[in-house]
Design an enzyme around this catalytic site. Structure first.
Site, PDB file in Angstrom:
ATOM      1  N   GLY A  10       0.837  -1.199   0.000  1.00 33.43           N
ATOM      2  CA  GLY A  10       0.000   0.000   0.000  1.00 33.43           C
ATOM      3  C   GLY A  10       0.874   1.253   0.000  1.00 33.43           C
ATOM      4  N   GLN A  11       0.220   2.409   0.000  1.00 34.06           N
ATOM      5  CA  GLN A  11       0.957   3.684  -0.073  1.00 34.06           C
ATOM      6  C   GLN A  11       1.975   3.827   1.044  1.00 34.06           C
ATOM      7  OE1 GLN A  11      -1.245   7.336  -1.382  1.00 34.06           O
ATOM      8  NE2 GLN A  11      -2.836   6.415  -0.107  1.00 34.06           N
ATOM      9  N   LEU A  12       1.507   3.591   2.277  1.00 34.50           N
ATOM     10  CA  LEU A  12       2.396   3.788   3.421  1.00 34.50           C
ATOM     11  C   LEU A  12       3.418   2.661   3.513  1.00 34.50           C
ATOM     12  CD1 LEU A  12       3.180   5.418   5.884  1.00 34.50           C
ATOM     13  CD2 LEU A  12       1.445   4.169   7.200  1.00 34.50           C
ATOM     14  N   ILE A  37      -4.263 -10.215   7.729  1.00 33.18           N
ATOM     15  CA  ILE A  37      -4.105  -9.963   9.174  1.00 33.18           C
ATOM     16  C   ILE A  37      -5.388 -10.210   9.951  1.00 33.18           C
ATOM     17  CG2 ILE A  37      -2.166  -8.372   8.901  1.00 33.18           C
ATOM     18  CD1 ILE A  37      -4.250  -6.075   9.539  1.00 33.18           C
ATOM     19  N   THR A  63      -9.153   0.499   3.370  1.00 33.18           N
ATOM     20  CA  THR A  63      -9.121   1.967   3.356  1.00 33.18           C
ATOM     21  C   THR A  63     -10.179   2.610   2.457  1.00 33.18           C
ATOM     22  OG1 THR A  63      -7.434   1.877   1.625  1.00 33.18           O
ATOM     23  CG2 THR A  63      -6.660   2.100   3.899  1.00 33.18           C
ATOM     24  N   THR A 102      -6.533   6.852  12.003  1.00 31.39           N
ATOM     25  CA  THR A 102      -7.076   7.901  11.130  1.00 31.39           C
ATOM     26  C   THR A 102      -7.742   9.047  11.896  1.00 31.39           C
ATOM     27  OG1 THR A 102      -8.801   8.290   9.469  1.00 31.39           O
ATOM     28  CG2 THR A 102      -9.169   6.466  10.945  1.00 31.39           C
ATOM     29  N   TYR A 126     -16.039   3.202   8.414  1.00 28.52           N
ATOM     30  CA  TYR A 126     -14.568   3.156   8.414  1.00 28.52           C
ATOM     31  C   TYR A 126     -14.032   3.661   9.757  1.00 28.52           C
ATOM     32  CZ  TYR A 126      -9.781   4.704   7.173  1.00 28.52           C
ATOM     33  OH  TYR A 126      -8.420   4.932   7.142  1.00 28.52           O
ATOM     34  N   TRP A 151      -5.624  12.026   5.247  1.00 32.40           N
ATOM     35  CA  TRP A 151      -5.555  12.494   3.858  1.00 32.40           C
ATOM     36  C   TRP A 151      -4.206  12.118   3.209  1.00 32.40           C
ATOM     37  CZ3 TRP A 151      -8.261  17.848   2.846  1.00 32.40           C
ATOM     38  CH2 TRP A 151      -9.490  17.868   3.525  1.00 32.40           C
TER      39      TRP A 151
END
Ligand SMILES: NC(=O)c1ccc[n+]([C@@H]2O[C@H](COP(=O)([O-])OP(=O)(O)OC[C@H]3O[C@@H](n4cnc5c(N)ncnc54)[C@H](OP(=O)(O)O)[C@@H]3O)[C@@H](O)[C@H]2O)c1
Length: 290
Positions: A10-12, A37, A63, A102, A126, A151
């Site tokens: 993923g992005q992170l 997970i 997400t 978040t 979420y 964001w």
């Protein structure tokens, strides 16, 4: 340092891989479908098959904020049971867990930035699933850092990328202007997560780039930096909801203050416009990481 990154594609997760490559660390990376997970058995088997980790960075999550509304069971499994399973495995092996959460755990109905001790009250599926994950992870492993961000943009699907791809097709895009928050570059967050992981200040942290703007402001700044002529038409959340009734409610005032960072190891997060400029200038295809 032996490290595991879950949700590594993923992005992170990708940003963390880039950052940790500059550290003296042995890094295991894993994502779906190799490790889900939300499965206690799979997590236990994974930890049983690998040498003990010093730090586990959980970047795995469901997400899709709108998708969580219609598939809460899957959202809860990934965002609540997942961090609980990882925290239990970490507790059994003495590992530190860095779990990412978040701004959407807050209702966002009052102006001003939220600090770590403010009371969460999520208004979306979420947000509810992520808040449950925070509590379950903290309860299962005393060596847990919960780091709330917001964001996020990096390498992968995100708002900034979506705006740029819309600009290829349209002269004008409609963007919500009455929700404000802190755009955050995944590379900056990753660097700060590594600093946090080295502390023993377990508990909740806020970590976003500095400064607050609306989604419309963010789109406009991305267009300005990218030299794109497309115009942003500002709309309200109510107008957006009328056009997209399936979309989740989102907090109006979603800004976080990095209060714990400021009070402990120092707030290393820079202003959001600076971070966005680097993301767009350096290497957008690699998530802005040189
Ligand atoms: N994106 C944002 O704007 C934002 C804002 C605030 C906080 N956060 C938090 O920041 C963290 C990182 O977000 P991100 O933007 O990097 O997310 P992302 O790009 O969507 O990456 C999440 C990764 O987790 C994987 N995953 C999903 N369910 C899983 C499961 N049950 N088991 C293992 N892996 C699973 C995904 O695989 P698939 O792609 O195959 O599903 C994906 O590779 C998350 O905790 C998120 O809640 C994000």
């Amino acid at each position: 340092m032996r490290v595991l990154i879950t949700g590594a594609n993923g992005q992170l997760g990708l940003a963390l891989q880039h950052v940790l490559a500059q550290h003296d660390a042995i890094i295991d990376t894993v994502d779906l479908p190799e490790l889900d997970i939300s499965s206690h058995e799979s997590v236990t088997a994974w930890f049983g098959a690998h040498d003990a980790y010093d730090v586990v960075f959980n970047c795995a999550a469901f997400t899709n904020v709108d998708g969580c509304e219609t598939n809460f069971a899957a959202a809860f499994a990934a965002n609540a049971l997942g961090p609980m399973n990882l925290a239990r495995a970490c507790a059994a092996t003495g590992a530190t867990l860095v779990h990412v959460s978040t701004d959407y755990v807050f209702a966002g109905n009052e102006p001003g930035a939220r600090v770590e001790d403010d009371v969460p009250a999520p208004i979306s599926a979420y947000g509810r699933s992520k808040l449950a994950g925070e509590g379950l992870a903290l309860a299962a492993n005393p060596r847990t850092h919960v780091v709330r961000t917001a964001w996020l943009y990096g390498e992968g699907r995100n708002f900034v990328r979506t705006m740029l791809s819309l600009a290829d097709r349209f002269d004008e895009v409609t963007v919500v202007d009455d929700q404000v928050g802190n755009p955050t570059f995944a590379g900056d967050l990753a660097r700060e997560l590594v600093r946090i992981a080295h502390t023993e200040h377990f508990g909740v942290w806020h970590c976003t780039n500095e400064g607050t703007c609306s989604w419309a402001d963010l789109a406009e700044e991305a267009y300005r930096l990218a030299g794109v002529a497309t115009k942003v038409r500002r709309c309200t959340s109510a107008e957006w909801k009328a056009m997209h009734p399936e979309s989740a409610d989102r907090p109006a005032f979603s800004s976080l203050q990095n209060a714990r960072l400021e009070a402990t190891i120092g707030n290393g997060m820079r202003p959001w416009k600076e971070a966005l400029a680097e993301y767009l200038a350096v290497a957008p295809a690699r998530g802005g990481v040189a």
